[in-house]
Design an enzyme around this catalytic site. Structure first.
Site, PDB file in Angstrom:
ATOM      1  N   GLU A   9      27.084  38.221  47.230  1.00  0.00           N
ATOM      2  CA  GLU A   9      27.844  37.150  47.867  1.00  0.00           C
ATOM      3  C   GLU A   9      28.355  37.564  49.234  1.00  0.00           C
ATOM      4  O   GLU A   9      29.064  36.812  49.890  1.00  0.00           O
ATOM      5  CB  GLU A   9      29.011  36.748  46.967  1.00  0.00           C
ATOM      6  CG  GLU A   9      28.516  36.386  45.574  1.00  0.00           C
ATOM      7  CD  GLU A   9      29.395  35.356  44.917  1.00  0.00           C
ATOM      8  OE1 GLU A   9      30.559  35.262  45.284  1.00  0.00           O
ATOM      9  OE2 GLU A   9      28.881  34.660  44.030  1.00  0.00           O
ATOM     10  N   CYS A  67      34.091  34.420  37.484  1.00  0.00           N
ATOM     11  CA  CYS A  67      35.102  35.398  37.075  1.00  0.00           C
ATOM     12  C   CYS A  67      34.876  36.739  37.769  1.00  0.00           C
ATOM     13  O   CYS A  67      35.739  37.592  37.770  1.00  0.00           O
ATOM     14  CB  CYS A  67      35.063  35.575  35.567  1.00  0.00           C
ATOM     15  SG  CYS A  67      33.422  35.534  34.873  1.00  0.00           S
ATOM     16  N   HIS A  68      33.699  36.907  38.377  1.00  0.00           N
ATOM     17  CA  HIS A  68      33.417  38.176  39.039  1.00  0.00           C
ATOM     18  C   HIS A  68      34.165  38.291  40.363  1.00  0.00           C
ATOM     19  O   HIS A  68      34.206  39.346  40.960  1.00  0.00           O
ATOM     20  CB  HIS A  68      31.909  38.305  39.270  1.00  0.00           C
ATOM     21  CG  HIS A  68      31.311  37.169  39.999  1.00  0.00           C
ATOM     22  ND1 HIS A  68      30.814  36.046  39.350  1.00  0.00           N
ATOM     23  CD2 HIS A  68      31.157  36.950  41.311  1.00  0.00           C
ATOM     24  CE1 HIS A  68      30.364  35.219  40.274  1.00  0.00           C
ATOM     25  NE2 HIS A  68      30.566  35.726  41.460  1.00  0.00           N
ATOM     26  N   TYR A 102      44.039  39.552  39.600  1.00  0.00           N
ATOM     27  CA  TYR A 102      44.595  39.047  38.348  1.00  0.00           C
ATOM     28  C   TYR A 102      46.064  38.687  38.548  1.00  0.00           C
ATOM     29  O   TYR A 102      46.526  37.645  38.098  1.00  0.00           O
ATOM     30  CB  TYR A 102      44.475  40.115  37.259  1.00  0.00           C
ATOM     31  CG  TYR A 102      43.054  40.509  36.976  1.00  0.00           C
ATOM     32  CD1 TYR A 102      42.262  39.747  36.112  1.00  0.00           C
ATOM     33  CD2 TYR A 102      42.480  41.631  37.570  1.00  0.00           C
ATOM     34  CE1 TYR A 102      40.952  40.100  35.857  1.00  0.00           C
ATOM     35  CE2 TYR A 102      41.171  41.990  37.304  1.00  0.00           C
ATOM     36  CZ  TYR A 102      40.409  41.227  36.450  1.00  0.00           C
ATOM     37  OH  TYR A 102      39.115  41.574  36.201  1.00  0.00           O
ATOM     38  N   ASN A 140      36.456  34.261  28.443  1.00  0.00           N
ATOM     39  CA  ASN A 140      35.827  33.218  29.222  1.00  0.00           C
ATOM     40  C   ASN A 140      34.580  32.610  28.587  1.00  0.00           C
ATOM     41  O   ASN A 140      33.520  33.204  28.597  1.00  0.00           O
ATOM     42  CB  ASN A 140      35.479  33.791  30.601  1.00  0.00           C
ATOM     43  CG  ASN A 140      34.778  32.757  31.450  1.00  0.00           C
ATOM     44  OD1 ASN A 140      34.752  31.592  31.104  1.00  0.00           O
ATOM     45  ND2 ASN A 140      34.234  33.188  32.542  1.00  0.00           N
TER      46      ASN A 140
END
Length: 108
Positions: free
Chosen positions: A89, A62-63, A31, A54
């Site tokens: 991921e 956003c993760h 952030y 969002n």
DNA sequence: CGTGTGACTCGGT
DNA sequence: GACCGAGCCACAC
């Protein structure tokens, strides 16, 4: 993600989504780093809010945004989900923490 | 325009 | 490591 005609979201939020969407898969950002890119070195919290509101929840990754200490931080759908996606991921999460030294995405 | 709030961060205990 | 307090910023009331 630029809001050209309508003002659905603030410019600030739009920038946050833009930066967030450019994070590659398998990497993460913080952030604070996003805030710094917006010129607000101390607006990390504001960035967090932008992501919380969002409207592009599934579109914007956003993760891939986590806290500076490596904690996953928060997630609109629950931090559990966030962790799950990140692992999918290819990001390894130990004890709910991410190795920023390996996965942090730094772009200048 | 003043207050409260939060997906933050840092420093101290 | 966990908890707490202070500082910063955008946003809703």
């Amino acid at each position: 993600m630029s809001n050209t005609s309508s003002t659905k979201v603030s410019v600030f939020a739009s920038r946050v989504y833009e930066l967030t969407s450019m994070i590659p898969e398998g990497k993460v950002s913080t952030y604070g780093r996003l805030a710094a890119k917006l010129g607000l070195k101390k607006g990390a919290q504001a960035v967090g809010q932008a992501l919380h509101y969002n409207p592009f929840a599934p579109i914007v990754p956003c993760h891939r945004v986590v806290r500076s200490d490596g904690s996953v931080g928060g997630f609109a759908f629950g931090s559990e989900q966030k962790i799950k996606i990140l692992r999918k991921e290819g990001i390894e999460i130990l004890n709910g923490k991410i190795d920023l030294n390996i996965y942090s995405f730094k772009q200048k």
